[in-house]
Design a protein around this motif. Structure first.
Motif, PDB file in Angstrom:
ATOM      1  N   TRP A 233     -23.586  -2.114  -7.422  1.00  0.00           N
ATOM      2  CA  TRP A 233     -22.334  -2.800  -7.726  1.00  0.00           C
ATOM      3  C   TRP A 233     -22.594  -3.919  -8.731  1.00  0.00           C
ATOM      4  O   TRP A 233     -23.297  -4.893  -8.415  1.00  0.00           O
ATOM      5  N   HIS A 235     -20.679  -6.792 -10.537  1.00  0.00           N
ATOM      6  CA  HIS A 235     -19.398  -7.488 -10.480  1.00  0.00           C
ATOM      7  C   HIS A 235     -18.978  -7.986 -11.862  1.00  0.00           C
ATOM      8  O   HIS A 235     -19.755  -7.940 -12.828  1.00  0.00           O
ATOM      9  N   THR A 244     -21.167 -10.427  -0.553  1.00  0.00           N
ATOM     10  CA  THR A 244     -22.191  -9.389  -0.478  1.00  0.00           C
ATOM     11  C   THR A 244     -22.115  -8.653   0.859  1.00  0.00           C
ATOM     12  O   THR A 244     -22.279  -7.429   0.918  1.00  0.00           O
ATOM     13  N   ILE A 247     -19.414  -6.077   0.728  1.00  0.00           N
ATOM     14  CA  ILE A 247     -19.843  -4.956  -0.113  1.00  0.00           C
ATOM     15  C   ILE A 247     -20.769  -4.043   0.670  1.00  0.00           C
ATOM     16  O   ILE A 247     -20.597  -2.807   0.699  1.00  0.00           O
ATOM     17  N   ALA A 278     -13.242  -5.443  -5.702  1.00  0.00           N
ATOM     18  CA  ALA A 278     -14.608  -5.204  -6.169  1.00  0.00           C
ATOM     19  C   ALA A 278     -14.667  -4.011  -7.118  1.00  0.00           C
ATOM     20  O   ALA A 278     -13.848  -3.078  -7.010  1.00  0.00           O
TER      21      ALA A 278
END
Length: 287
Positions: A233, A235, A244, A247, A278
């Motif tokens: 990921w 961002h 976090t 996620i 996200a």
């Protein structure tokens, strides 16, 4: 090189088949497991493998294992003492800790990635570096079955004795099958302090994707440890709205048939929850 400008979270799925992913020296080198029977791989073990891969890529690494030493230095003290950049900033009585840390981070990729404590007995150096790359210990999705095998050696370690000595007997331990998840993140604020760049992040990604290359041993034969999938990921900002932890929780891995012992990656169902705030992760499927 440009300093990292976007926070990164990642999750790596790896499998172990008839291998010892990470032996516990306090438990006869049996594969690590918690009290509930779930397998574990320490973050130190994972970082060691990443450092090895970075070395294979031609990067300069400060914390080297003895069997992979590429600069002739037999200790961290010697490696630091032989570094010309560190000599310049550490000469004299007044040590500038910030200059020392910057020089070390510029010299070695693992220092600017994971951080390092520079404190050697008898020297005036006492510098701590916090790195932007944080990695959790890996935990298996399901409890693991550990198989133990008694082995013998064909020769004695010591000569001049009649018959074979007791040291010819030994034990080998392995995990029959385990699917492990490694979680981590890369922090932009700490990256600014160490000089960790977008290019460095790509090197960390490549190290994760090839984590078990040149890593075979008696406990981990070639092909027994495998990288299955990487979620990456990236961002849109240094401090994203989504934590976090959220996620990492969005990745859910379940057994396809509850009650049936999983024996391969295909025996699991992987679900990735969508988080509107996200970005969608880059997914690298190596299966």
């Amino acid at each position: 090189m440009s300093t990292l400008s976007n926070k990164i979270d990642f999750a790596l799925i790896i499998s172990a088949t008839n291998a010892n992913p990470n032996g516990d020296p306090l438990n006869g080198n049996r594969p690590r497991e918690n009290f509930d029977g779930y397998g574990e791989i320490s973050d130190v073990c994972i970082k060691r493998k990443i450092r090895n891969r970075l070395q294979d890529m031609g990067e300069k690494v400060f914390v080297q294992s003895d069997d992979r030493c590429d600069d002739g230095c037999d200790s961290l003290r010697t490696r630091a003492a032989n570094c010309e950049a560190l000599k310049k900033v550490s000469s004299g009585k007044n040590l500038n800790s910030d200059e020392y840390a910057r020089a070390a981070c510029k010299e070695w990729i693992d220092v600017r990635s994971f951080g390092q404590v520079f404190a050697f007995k008898g020297e005036n150096v006492s510098v701590g570096v916090r790195g932007p790359v944080s990695i959790h210990q890996a935990v298996s999705v399901s409890p693991v079955d550990i198989v133990s095998m008694q082995i013998t050696k064909s020769v004695n370690s010591e000569g001049g004795k009649a018959g074979k000595s007791s040291d010819t007997m030994g034990m080998k331990h392995r995990v029959e099958f385990g699917l492990y998840v490694v979680k981590g993140s890369i922090n932009c604020q700490l990256a600014e302090k160490t000089g960790f760049s977008d290019e460095d992040a790509e090197k960390i990604k490549q190290a994760l994707l090839t984590l078990f290359e040149n890593d075979s041993s008696s406990a981990r034969p070639d092909g027994s440890m495998e990288v299955c999938r990487l979620y990456w990921w990236k961002h849109n900002s240094k401090t994203p709205l989504v934590s976090t932890a959220k996620i990492h929780r969005s990745l859910k891995i379940k057994e396809k048939i509850p009650g049936k012992k999983p024996m391969s990656f295909e025996d699991y169902q992987i679900i990735l929850d969508e988080i509107p705030e996200a970005p969608a992760p880059e997914v690298y499927d190596l299966m």
